[in-house]
Design an enzyme around this catalytic site. Sequence first.
Site, short mmCIF file in Angstrom:
data_model
loop_
_atom_site.label_atom_id
_atom_site.label_comp_id
_atom_site.label_asym_id
_atom_site.label_seq_id
_atom_site.Cartn_x
_atom_site.Cartn_y
_atom_site.Cartn_z
N SER A 67 0.87 -1.17 0.00
CA SER A 67 0.00 0.00 0.00
C SER A 67 0.91 1.22 0.00
O SER A 67 1.71 1.41 0.92
CB SER A 67 -0.89 -0.02 1.25
OG SER A 67 -1.89 0.95 1.15
N GLU A 68 0.78 2.05 -1.02
CA GLU A 68 1.81 3.08 -1.23
C GLU A 68 1.83 4.15 -0.15
O GLU A 68 2.80 4.91 -0.05
CB GLU A 68 1.72 3.69 -2.63
CG GLU A 68 0.41 4.36 -2.96
CD GLU A 68 -0.54 3.43 -3.71
OE1 GLU A 68 -0.53 2.22 -3.46
OE2 GLU A 68 -1.31 3.94 -4.54
N ASN A 69 0.79 4.20 0.69
CA ASN A 69 0.85 5.15 1.81
C ASN A 69 1.79 4.70 2.92
O ASN A 69 2.01 5.45 3.88
CB ASN A 69 -0.55 5.42 2.37
CG ASN A 69 -1.31 4.17 2.74
OD1 ASN A 69 -1.24 3.18 2.03
ND2 ASN A 69 -2.02 4.20 3.84
N SER A 100 8.42 4.29 0.59
CA SER A 100 7.41 3.52 -0.12
C SER A 100 7.60 3.65 -1.63
O SER A 100 7.49 2.67 -2.37
CB SER A 100 6.01 4.00 0.28
OG SER A 100 5.02 3.16 -0.25
#
Lengths: 220, 220, 235, 235
Positions: A48-50, A90
Amino acid sequence: MTSASKRELIARRVAREFKDGFYVNLGIGIPTLAASYIPEGCEVILHSENGLMGIGDYPLEGEEDADLINAGKETVTTIPGSSFFNAAESFAIVRGGHIDITVIGAMEVDQHGDLANWMIPGKMIKGMGGAMDLVAGSKRVIIAMQHTGPDGASKILKKCTLPLTGVKVVDTIVTEMAVMKVTPEGLLLLEVQPGFTTQQVLEATDADLIVKEPVPTCPL
Amino acid sequence: MTSASKRELIARRVAREFKDGFYVNLGIGIPTLAASYIPEGCEVILHSENGLMGIGDYPLEGEEDADLINAGKETVTTIPGSSFFNAAESFAIVRGGHIDITVIGAMEVDQHGDLANWMIPGKMIKGMGGAMDLVAGSKRVIIAMQHTGPDGASKILKKCTLPLTGVKVVDTIVTEMAVMKVTPEGLLLLEVQPGFTTQQVLEATDADLIVKEPVPTCPL
Amino acid sequence: MNKVGTIEAAMERIQDGATLLMGGFGVCGIPENLVRALQQRGTKNLTIVSNNAGVEGAGIGLLIENGQVRKMISSYIGENKVLEQKVIAGEIEVELNPQGTLAERVRAGGAGIPAFFTPTGVGTPVAEGKETRNFNGRDYLMETAIRGDVAFVKAYKADKHGNLVYRMTARNFNPVMATAADFVVAEVEEIVEAGQLDAEQIVTPSVFVDMVIKGERYDKRIEKRVNRQKSGAGI
Amino acid sequence: MNKVGTIEAAMERIQDGATLLMGGFGVCGIPENLVRALQQRGTKNLTIVSNNAGVEGAGIGLLIENGQVRKMISSYIGENKVLEQKVIAGEIEVELNPQGTLAERVRAGGAGIPAFFTPTGVGTPVAEGKETRNFNGRDYLMETAIRGDVAFVKAYKADKHGNLVYRMTARNFNPVMATAADFVVAEVEEIVEAGQLDAEQIVTPSVFVDMVIKGERYDKRIEKRVNRQKSGAGI
């Protein structure tokens, strides 16, 4: 076919591309659905890129935590082996080629692998979020979308008309009608989904498709 | 004056430049000595570029830990509030201007603030380590060194002759004879160390020194 | 998912002529078991990217003495006299980088950034042959990314997924090197089950690590043992 | 060393026309107490660098509705309809960046790197006006660093030196924003003595932080509450 069953068909077929030990990023919408169809015995870690590696199930009611969301801002949980990191790390993971597969939706894809999925001129632009980084950086980009738009027009074009998200970034396109692969020779029709014929796919597709008969039917 | 007392004099004077709450990097040699003379009531956090903020005392005998060293590879300890980080983060701190003062030794400094402290042509080059990053990135660079070399020649020059470590990076020079500051007008004689006269400093210095009489004596 | 492997399997991933990234600062936090195995295997013609070059009889020093190293990309090699002799003899090439530039070049290699600008080294021998460019009135050098075929790193603990945590300053270059090679081997002191490392504390996420090995023996040599007196103030 | 301050003192550090970096992803991990105080103070003409623009009635949404924002530098602003209206009315300018580019530009700003190259956005509208350059056969865009006058970040806990730890995905952009402003304020849920946070676990070292504030109230709004059924498999 209902929209729901189209979405399921696409998600199921996408999930067959996952291999044990893969690190995968799933975009919002149909791509996220693919998480429900990961094959038995195949352990896939979702990014999850967050700032989370290892997305778990959605939480049970009452177990949501405002500090634990996915990139779609949905409440999620973690799995054993998850890790948290900041946004720069990330996207170092993403840009550095450490994500095996990114699955993402599209407004348009073309036979050269160009992708448009973030803006329509004249309409309010919401922003590209992490999409441009994901398609530029991932080892392999799979487009998961319905074959045609609401107006019935092909979303798979000879050349994208909308402003691009990435140039020559798409590897594979999975729709409710077919699976196609971008090759140096052009867009190859790999498989036809059950219930469709090669001819139907060709008629619904604006792009030039390379057809090598017999075209196999997607396994269910 | 013995070499030891020169070193102490320099280190003492350098430590007077530290302010409460400063983050400071001390190079090997005389600069490291400055840690022993940090003024009372002045809390200074020492950075070690191998990945530690908050260097503590040297360990007691038997309490050394091979996993806890400073950038000079000496065994050290931590203080309450220390943190560890990797080399890229450590130099993000350095290059990003987050270190208030770097104190470092020199082979040569010149009146423009150029510094040479890492190689002598024809001799085996050991490497610049973190010196070039520290002098390029720190808010303020103080040179702590003896005024003259073993041959009695001035180490403070009109123009450096050795290959440089940094261009226009030096702010202040502290020696056993004087304190000098690099200004847009040239190298200003700020203070003379106890026991020396302005004339003696001028005679021992190759660089052009700006002298504004009366030149104060360094407080002890 | 289980990335626990053997040191023999790790050795099969590194070929003659490979570029090898290695963690460690001096001999602190070095993958000493992997280095000893590599010495035994005798893999030759290596380019090693590591902040230092070990000391005589330990760390990369073992590989240098054994004639396995063609080139060192480092920031400081002053502790190794054998290397000095081999450089003078023309047997080993050395490329010196400022330490922060070295760290950032490898980080860039792992983060998909082919080049970046840094103020470090402008006007020095490091600038030779490099593009200099002015941003907002200051000059900067363009530096390019470094990647390796293989990375050997040392961590304190790993879980079976390959998540890593480090111990004190033994962290140093290890997390950076672990991001920038095609095949990354981490040797550790302890391997635990996935979920036994706190997700908040993981320094190297498992995505970067291909194989985890439990080190057989840790000498953890101390280069400069410095003590304070019980009565003294010390540093 | 004690960096614990008051929210009033923090407000005095931000002037009309300032560039303000803010942590948060959506409304997760946002410095909500600082935002509310800034809304009350009414500081105007702000350029805000933040991945998102809040939602109506929360986060940066409060500042947008209050007419305090001149420009947003973000990657996704789709959740805020008031912003949409103000953009159409020409009251607010929006600069959209790919999320990874935004994160890296701010990291670069904090790390002393004025510019870097990225493959992200090549051949797209993002490339307009930017230098494109080929490295090893692939095209890349040059992107420049972003810095702020002030940064507002949200952490979970701080010690009095200003060391910070975060909680789960509320970490997001906060550690990055904390590196790249002239004055950095961290609001936290708990402040402890120096030494009470494990040195291995500190995510933001104190050197980056100028002031620490204990937040008075945390609403922690959830944007999209999604649950699985007890019987179902869920995602």
